[in-house]
Structures are given as structure tokens and as C-alpha cells.
Design a protein around this motif. Sequence first.
Motif, PDB file in Angstrom:
ATOM      1  N   GLY A 271       1.085  -1.230   0.077  1.00 22.88           N
ATOM      2  CA  GLY A 271       0.418  -0.082   0.080  1.00 22.88           C
ATOM      3  C   GLY A 271       0.993   1.169   0.016  1.00 22.88           C
ATOM      4  N   ILE A 272       1.959   1.362   0.697  1.00 26.62           N
ATOM      5  CA  ILE A 272       3.224   2.581   0.981  1.00 26.62           C
ATOM      6  C   ILE A 272       3.440   2.548  -0.361  1.00 26.62           C
ATOM      7  N   VAL A 273       4.081   1.314  -0.819  1.00 29.24           N
ATOM      8  CA  VAL A 273       5.296   1.783  -2.289  1.00 29.24           C
ATOM      9  C   VAL A 273       3.741   1.707  -3.551  1.00 29.24           C
ATOM     10  N   SER A 274       2.385   1.542  -3.599  1.00 36.67           N
ATOM     11  CA  SER A 274       1.600   1.779  -4.414  1.00 36.67           C
ATOM     12  C   SER A 274       1.724   3.634  -4.602  1.00 36.67           C
ATOM     13  N   ALA A 275       1.403   3.773  -2.872  1.00 40.06           N
ATOM     14  CA  ALA A 275       1.029   5.233  -3.207  1.00 40.06           C
ATOM     15  C   ALA A 275       2.195   6.131  -3.166  1.00 40.06           C
ATOM     16  N   CYS A 276       3.161   5.825  -2.996  1.00 43.52           N
ATOM     17  CA  CYS A 276       4.461   6.587  -3.503  1.00 43.52           C
ATOM     18  C   CYS A 276       4.420   6.481  -4.997  1.00 43.52           C
ATOM     19  N   VAL A 277       4.265   5.323  -5.410  1.00 39.70           N
ATOM     20  CA  VAL A 277       4.312   5.524  -7.007  1.00 39.70           C
ATOM     21  C   VAL A 277       3.742   5.754  -7.989  1.00 39.70           C
ATOM     22  N   SER A 278       2.285   6.025  -7.161  1.00 36.81           N
ATOM     23  CA  SER A 278       0.894   6.946  -7.896  1.00 36.81           C
ATOM     24  C   SER A 278       1.578   9.114  -7.673  1.00 36.81           C
ATOM     25  N   VAL A 279       2.423   9.471  -7.210  1.00 36.89           N
ATOM     26  CA  VAL A 279       2.697  10.035  -7.322  1.00 36.89           C
ATOM     27  C   VAL A 279       4.243  10.115  -7.888  1.00 36.89           C
ATOM     28  N   SER A 280       5.100   9.450  -8.024  1.00 32.25           N
ATOM     29  CA  SER A 280       6.392   9.156  -8.470  1.00 32.25           C
ATOM     30  C   SER A 280       7.262   8.608  -9.204  1.00 32.25           C
ATOM     31  N   GLY A 281       5.833   7.566  -9.866  1.00 28.48           N
ATOM     32  CA  GLY A 281       7.116   7.283 -10.985  1.00 28.48           C
ATOM     33  C   GLY A 281       7.447   6.017 -10.151  1.00 28.48           C
ATOM     34  N   GLY A 282       8.528   5.451 -11.023  1.00 25.57           N
ATOM     35  CA  GLY A 282       8.942   4.120 -10.415  1.00 25.57           C
ATOM     36  C   GLY A 282      10.298   4.470  -9.588  1.00 25.57           C
ATOM     37  N   ILE A 283      10.380   4.900  -8.853  1.00 25.04           N
ATOM     38  CA  ILE A 283      11.995   5.253  -8.336  1.00 25.04           C
ATOM     39  C   ILE A 283      12.179   3.723  -7.419  1.00 25.04           C
ATOM     40  N   GLY A 284      13.341   3.390  -7.467  1.00 31.32           N
ATOM     41  CA  GLY A 284      13.693   2.162  -7.538  1.00 31.32           C
ATOM     42  C   GLY A 284      14.947   2.273  -6.565  1.00 31.32           C
ATOM     43  N   PHE A 285      16.127   1.415  -6.033  1.00 31.60           N
ATOM     44  CA  PHE A 285      16.861   0.864  -5.106  1.00 31.60           C
ATOM     45  C   PHE A 285      16.959   2.276  -3.455  1.00 31.60           C
ATOM     46  N   ILE A 286      15.751   3.097  -3.904  1.00 30.69           N
ATOM     47  CA  ILE A 286      15.863   4.024  -2.452  1.00 30.69           C
ATOM     48  C   ILE A 286      15.733   2.872  -0.896  1.00 30.69           C
ATOM     49  N   GLY A 287      14.596   1.620  -1.718  1.00 35.72           N
ATOM     50  CA  GLY A 287      14.514   0.414  -0.587  1.00 35.72           C
ATOM     51  C   GLY A 287      15.336  -0.064  -0.119  1.00 35.72           C
ATOM     52  N   LEU A 288      16.382   0.011  -0.666  1.00 27.56           N
ATOM     53  CA  LEU A 288      17.302  -1.402  -0.871  1.00 27.56           C
ATOM     54  C   LEU A 288      18.415  -0.396  -0.073  1.00 27.56           C
ATOM     55  N   MET A 289      18.298   0.830  -0.233  1.00 28.92           N
ATOM     56  CA  MET A 289      19.910   1.305  -0.013  1.00 28.92           C
ATOM     57  C   MET A 289      19.555   1.465   2.047  1.00 28.92           C
ATOM     58  N   ALA A 290      18.455   2.187   2.089  1.00 24.19           N
ATOM     59  CA  ALA A 290      18.689   3.365   3.039  1.00 24.19           C
ATOM     60  C   ALA A 290      18.576   2.139   4.048  1.00 24.19           C
ATOM     61  N   PRO A 291      17.629   0.629   3.669  1.00 22.29           N
ATOM     62  CA  PRO A 291      18.058  -0.099   4.901  1.00 22.29           C
ATOM     63  C   PRO A 291      19.136  -0.542   5.478  1.00 22.29           C
ATOM     64  N   HIS A 292      19.858  -0.829   4.531  1.00 21.42           N
ATOM     65  CA  HIS A 292      21.480  -1.379   4.733  1.00 21.42           C
ATOM     66  C   HIS A 292      21.928   0.052   5.635  1.00 21.42           C
ATOM     67  N   ILE A 293      21.963   1.109   5.007  1.00 26.48           N
ATOM     68  CA  ILE A 293      22.695   2.466   5.973  1.00 26.48           C
ATOM     69  C   ILE A 293      22.100   2.303   6.975  1.00 26.48           C
ATOM     70  N   ALA A 294      20.959   2.259   7.794  1.00 29.47           N
ATOM     71  CA  ALA A 294      20.329   3.171   8.800  1.00 29.47           C
ATOM     72  C   ALA A 294      20.747   1.677   9.398  1.00 29.47           C
ATOM     73  N   LYS A 295      20.611   0.042   9.121  1.00 25.04           N
ATOM     74  CA  LYS A 295      21.128  -0.895  10.284  1.00 25.04           C
ATOM     75  C   LYS A 295      22.735  -0.701  10.341  1.00 25.04           C
ATOM     76  N   ARG A 296      23.297  -0.320   9.798  1.00 19.43           N
ATOM     77  CA  ARG A 296      25.658   0.341  10.079  1.00 19.43           C
ATOM     78  C   ARG A 296      24.964   0.964  10.800  1.00 19.43           C
ATOM     79  N   LEU A 297      24.514   2.381  11.397  1.00 12.35           N
ATOM     80  CA  LEU A 297      23.970   2.765  12.080  1.00 12.35           C
ATOM     81  C   LEU A 297      23.130   2.711  13.603  1.00 12.35           C
ATOM     82  N   VAL A 298      22.791   1.549  13.196  1.00 13.48           N
ATOM     83  CA  VAL A 298      21.601   2.052  14.610  1.00 13.48           C
ATOM     84  C   VAL A 298      21.798   0.485  15.454  1.00 13.48           C
ATOM     85  N   GLY A 299      21.866  -0.215  13.926  1.00 14.38           N
ATOM     86  CA  GLY A 299      22.308  -1.523  14.641  1.00 14.38           C
ATOM     87  C   GLY A 299      20.824  -2.525  14.098  1.00 14.38           C
TER      88      GLY A 299
END
Length: 331
Positions: A246-274
Motif C-alpha cells: 500500500g505504501i509503495v503504491s501510494a509512492c508510485v502513484s505520485v512519483s513513478g518508478g523510483i528504485g533503490f531507495i528501499g534497498l539502500m536505506a535499510p542497509h545504511i540504517a542497520k550500520r548506524l543503529v544496529g
Amino acid sequence: MLIFIGLTFVAFYFHITNGAFDMSVMDVVKTMLRIDPNEKHDLVIFEFRLPRIVIAALVGIGLGMAGTVIQGVTRNGLADPGILGINAGAGASIVIFMFFFQMSSNNLTDDSWSSILMMPLFGFVGGAVAAGLIYLFSWRNGVLDMQRLILTGIAISSGFGALSLYISLKMNASDYEMAAVWIAGSIYSANWSFVLSMLPWIVILGYVIYRKSHLLDYFQLEEASAKSLGISVEKEKSILLLSSVGIVSACVSVSGGIGFIGLMAPHIAKRLVGIQHRFVLPMSAMIGMFLLIFSDYIAKTVFEPSELPVGIVVSIIGIPYFLYLLVKSKA
């Protein structure tokens, strides 16, 4: 969190003051506080730049959270809404909606409320269909096969991408141009109606995900271990995945197909906060917000007065990072 809040404010500052029409900080402050208002400044800030920045922030938050959930549920660090085909499924559904309901650049205005509010719903249907197909073909002997999941996601993404291209080629010239830019990932035509259309999805489903974030820690165990703790594994996974779709669909409806944010952000976050997801989720949302605001600033200024779709800028950053993660996972 404080560091990334500071970085986000820096990106916000550059985004709102720079462009085809440059403004000083005092111009922005006076306009925002309604001190000596200027019609030209009002138009640039409130009609063009501010809604664009707000949408970039909301989409970054949504994709960061959705990526964290999908990686947690699948226990696969390479999983991402774009790679798994959810973006493509939602995008194909919205392109079909644009084709049949004539959502061209001429009528994407504040007057087309019903159409704008329905776009996330259409996107949700497409994203849910993509997620269902991925699950159907990845299920093996009662277990979700991770290798199949990635391969199936790539195949589903290619199929829905081809469908989007086919439908867009049936449009007239002006609508096709808009659809092509939108498919590549762009928020240049942002307005406050788009903000209001996606805000409830981000707030409500984001709250649901955060309330269940502790379950993502248990899902890192073997499924039998999670069940032995009294967790209804399949039910909770379905709720989390549907919320992410549902969240991804709402994002795609206003921004189109933006990839890699959902890949990079969790990895960077885990390096910073565990690895505890109650910390990873908000950190991932903050990182996603910063990455997209900064990438959109680069997209609008690097080839000024022409603009790049922000999806291309994110891909330039994300593809090397994906290859790095792929090599690291094999090492």
C-alpha cells in the motif's frame, strides 16, 4: 537521527533556494512567515518547490520503510520494492489508469480530485497482483525460496515494465511524453493534491508497520522458532507485506518508478543503529527522505534549465551500491 535531520535541512535549503529562479534565505523566510509577501516568491515556493520537496520527503519515507519490511519478511538483504516487481506492478496499473481516464498533463490539476485520489488505489491493486504472483511462483514445499523470490521478482518486474511501455505507446504524443517521464521516476509536476492523496497511506500504514516492527526481529529466526513463540507467522507477514504494498503504491502513484531507495536505506540504517527494527524503521525512513530530497535537487539543477527524472539520479547512486551488496553477499 539528529545528523540525518541536519543533512535533510541542508538538502531542503539548497532545494528551495536554488533552481531556474534563485532566492536568498531571507526571501524564503519572509515568504514563509508572510513578511512583506511577494507574488513571484509565493508562486515559486508554494506552487512549485515546497510541494515537490514535501512529496520527495514522503516518498523517501515510504520507500525506506517498505524496503525495511520487505527485507525483514523475506530475510533477504537484496530485496527491494523495485527489484521484486512491486514498483512495476503498481506502475503498470497506474499507466492503465492514466490511459483509460485520460490523466494527461493538461488535467492533472487540483480540480481532478477523484482521479488523483483513486490513483493510489489502482496502484495498490497492481502492486498486490505483482506481490501475489511473486509469492505464488516462489513458494516451494511450503517454504518461501529466497533465490526464486529474486528471480521471480526480476521476471515480474520486466513483464509489468513491458506492459507499461505497450500501454504508453497507445497514448497520444503529449500523454506518452508524460507517461515516459513518470515511468522513469519523476516528481517535477508535484502539487498539493498529490500530497493529500498519499499522506493518509503513509501515516496509517506507516503506523501499522511501526507497531509491528518488533515482529520483524522474530522473523529473522527460523520459521519454526517464530511459531513456537506464539506468533501467527503467515498472518503477520501478510499484514506487513500488504501494508508495504500500500505504501509503495501510494509512492508510485505520485512519483513513478523510483528504485533503490528501499534497498539502500535499510542497509545504511542497520550500520548506524544496529539490527533492532524498532530503531531501523525510523532511521531508514529518515535516510530515504534525505536521499530523495538530495537526489531531486541534483536532478533539477545538474542540467539546468533541463531536468533529469529523479529515478535516474537514484539509479546512478543505487546500482553501484546494489553490485557492492551482491559481491559482499557472495564473499
